[in-house]
Design an enzyme around this catalytic site. Sequence first.
Site, PDB file in Angstrom:
ATOM      1  CE  LYS A 117      -3.214   2.652   2.959  1.00  0.00           C
ATOM      2  NZ  LYS A 117      -4.060   2.672   4.178  1.00  0.00           N
ATOM      3  CG  ASP A 137      -5.365   8.030   4.779  1.00  0.00           C
ATOM      4  OD1 ASP A 137      -6.260   8.688   4.196  1.00  0.00           O
ATOM      5  OD2 ASP A 137      -5.591   7.021   5.475  1.00  0.00           O
ATOM      6  CE  LYS A 154      -6.482   8.735   8.206  1.00  0.00           C
ATOM      7  NZ  LYS A 154      -7.174   7.699   8.984  1.00  0.00           N
ATOM      8  CG  ASP A 195      -1.846   5.205   5.022  1.00  0.00           C
ATOM      9  OD1 ASP A 195      -1.740   4.123   5.628  1.00  0.00           O
ATOM     10  OD2 ASP A 195      -2.911   5.606   4.527  1.00  0.00           O
ATOM     11  CG  ASP A 225      -9.793   7.695   6.832  1.00  0.00           C
ATOM     12  OD1 ASP A 225      -8.721   7.629   6.196  1.00  0.00           O
ATOM     13  OD2 ASP A 225      -9.854   7.892   8.060  1.00  0.00           O
ATOM     14  CD  GLU A 255      -6.612   5.412   2.559  1.00  0.00           C
ATOM     15  OE1 GLU A 255      -7.602   5.529   3.303  1.00  0.00           O
ATOM     16  OE2 GLU A 255      -5.482   5.127   2.981  1.00  0.00           O
ATOM     17  NE  ARG A 261     -10.990  -0.858   3.759  1.00  0.00           N
ATOM     18  CZ  ARG A 261     -11.607  -1.035   4.936  1.00  0.00           C
ATOM     19  NH1 ARG A 261     -12.769  -1.634   4.992  1.00  0.00           N
ATOM     20  NH2 ARG A 261     -11.035  -0.610   6.046  1.00  0.00           N
TER      21      ARG A 261
HETATM   22  N1  BES Z   1      -4.205   4.505   6.993  1.00  0.00           N
HETATM   23  C1  BES Z   1      -5.368   4.281   7.758  1.00  0.00           C
HETATM   24  C2  BES Z   1      -5.176   3.232   8.848  1.00  0.00           C
HETATM   25  C3  BES Z   1      -4.411   3.665  10.061  1.00  0.00           C
HETATM   26  C4  BES Z   1      -5.000   4.422  11.039  1.00  0.00           C
HETATM   27  C5  BES Z   1      -3.105   3.231  10.233  1.00  0.00           C
HETATM   28  C6  BES Z   1      -4.288   4.765  12.168  1.00  0.00           C
HETATM   29  C7  BES Z   1      -2.418   3.576  11.373  1.00  0.00           C
HETATM   30  C8  BES Z   1      -2.997   4.340  12.341  1.00  0.00           C
HETATM   31  C9  BES Z   1      -6.507   3.796   6.863  1.00  0.00           C
HETATM   32  O1  BES Z   1      -6.510   4.300   5.575  1.00  0.00           O
HETATM   33  C10 BES Z   1      -7.776   4.244   7.509  1.00  0.00           C
HETATM   34  O2  BES Z   1      -7.990   5.409   7.593  1.00  0.00           O
HETATM   35  N2  BES Z   1      -8.576   3.287   7.971  1.00  0.00           N
HETATM   36  C11 BES Z   1      -9.780   3.584   8.637  1.00  0.00           C
HETATM   37  C12 BES Z   1     -10.826   2.613   8.157  1.00  0.00           C
HETATM   38  C13 BES Z   1     -12.211   2.968   8.605  1.00  0.00           C
HETATM   39  C14 BES Z   1     -12.702   4.218   7.893  1.00  0.00           C
HETATM   40  C15 BES Z   1     -13.136   1.812   8.310  1.00  0.00           C
HETATM   41  C16 BES Z   1      -9.545   3.436  10.135  1.00  0.00           C
HETATM   42  O3  BES Z   1      -8.838   2.520  10.544  1.00  0.00           O
HETATM   43  O4  BES Z   1     -10.046   4.269  10.883  1.00  0.00           O
HETATM   44 ZN    ZN Z   2      -4.759   4.849   4.821  1.00  0.00          ZN
HETATM   45 MN    MN Z   3      -7.535   6.127   5.421  1.00  0.00          MN
END
Ligand code: BES
Ligand code: ZN
Ligand code: MN
Length: 517
Positions: free
Chosen positions: A259, A264, A271, A282, A341, A343, A345
């Site tokens: 990835k 992000d 966020k 990220d 968010d 993104e 996947r």
């Molecule tokens: N890059 C983030 C995941 C992440 C969050 C990694 C905090 C490390 C620390 C990912 O793109 C994301 O934002 N995931 C969301 C998914 C949710 C919207 C279902 C998350 O984990 O909040």
């Molecule tokens: Zn992300």
């Molecule tokens: Mn994200």
Amino acid sequence: MNFELLSMDLAAAAQLPCDTLVVLVPTPFKPQADEVSVLIQDALDAGDLETKPGKILSLYRPLQAQADRLILVGAGTASLAHIRTAITSACSGVKGSSKVKNLVISLALLPETQGAVSAAMNAVADVSYAYTTTKSKPEPRLLRQVVVAVKGGKDVAGEFKQAQACIAGVEFAKEWANRPANHSTPTHLAQAAEGLANSSKNASKITCEVLGPKEVAKLGMGSFMAVAQGTQEPLRFIVLEYIGSSSVKSSAPNVLVGKGITFDTGGISLKPASEMDEMKFDMSGAASVLGVFKALSVLKPNIRVVGLIPTCENMPGGRALKPGDVITSMSGQTIEVLNTDAEGRLILCDALTYAERFKPRAVVDIATLTGACVISLGNLRSGLFSNSEDLARQITAAGDAAQDLCWRLPLDDDYAEALKSNFADVANVGGRAGGAITAAKFLHRFATKYPWAHLDIAGTAWKSGANKGATGRPVPLLLEFLLRNQTALTFTASDKTTEAAKAKPKPSAKSTRKTAG
Ligand code: BES
Ligand code: ZN
Ligand code: MN
């Protein structure tokens, strides 16, 4: 940093002139017939030294050694984890010191366990690493020379070479993950990948192809493109290939998919501001793929590996993807984007479809995918998901051997219920419950044609707080896995009986893919 492997007992190591000599002292301590051993026994008897992992006793210009400083450090049971703790503790002062340019580490008092040399080398590299790229007055790494002194009954030359390559890979991954997002755009990452291929040393073994927006559109990667549509920064799809020799040129490769979200923000599902800077990390999955290729370029094993990196920014903007939008992936499956968010996947699913063309032995994707994985496993173990028992076992074993741990989480089909959509084949998020698993279930739908594993490294790829920075994980796990995985994996029928495997992309979309691909 230069490593040297010498086989000698503690008496001989004590005669090496150096800035600092570190001696690991395990439980039980079996003294050798030398003066440092006598010193250790005295200190243990007096209670001034303990064998608990990481406990240290430092001495200045001791008569028993040629070194300016002698650091005795408890090594516990001499497990790989204890060796790491011992070295980290003994060497933690080295980074800030202008005095330690050459270091000798004696493992002569330890039992000769597999992986001890590698654990010690990785630990010393890790504590002495310093990021400098965007500092105006960088403090260069002063530690130049590290001698690892071992008893020498066992042949550890191979382990030593692999550790050297691993460290080069880990440091390459750290460098790219640590760079701020304005110094590590998709274009920069592609240049880094091309650099690996074009370096004269690797020219014959590593090739790199970089696709831009036009080529990606032609392939029908509608999901990947949708994430990139909110930013001015052009996306890149990086295809790296390592071929050890002509004898493995037509063998089924292992494919790594990283990835590469270079920043992000969350997109329209923005966020919160606090700690948002950490979303420069990220692209740590992408950095780990680059790191593995760096390691391969050093070690030159006779294997075939493909690396795929979908990379872009996730930004809000006038053209950005909106919650509720339905997009069409390269597989033909339509996706309702309920949260912009989620993104990672969306860029990975198209890369997983692209991976099919290599008829892979196995595909492993590596992603900082979910905050939920951090809640589940913390910062110690990466989350592992797989549609193959065999592959899951191999990856877990590689992680144990490399001391780069992971833990398998489930993929029951009932978890996919959360991803049902009224407007598309699948939604990109489920609820909050089991967030790491529902994310993996989303990817599972796109990884039906080969043995597949997903590593969620959200908790392990970087450290927050005062020591904020990339860890270079899971380069050690991946390298170990690739080197062990020489024999064909079996993808059993029972592994395949999932709903996702049964789901067929729509015929119309499939034909689009054929003409485009
Ligand atoms: N890059 C983030 C995941 C992440 C969050 C990694 C905090 C490390 C620390 C990912 O793109 C994301 O934002 N995931 C969301 C998914 C949710 C919207 C279902 C998350 O984990 O909040
Ligand atoms: Zn992300
Ligand atoms: Mn994200």
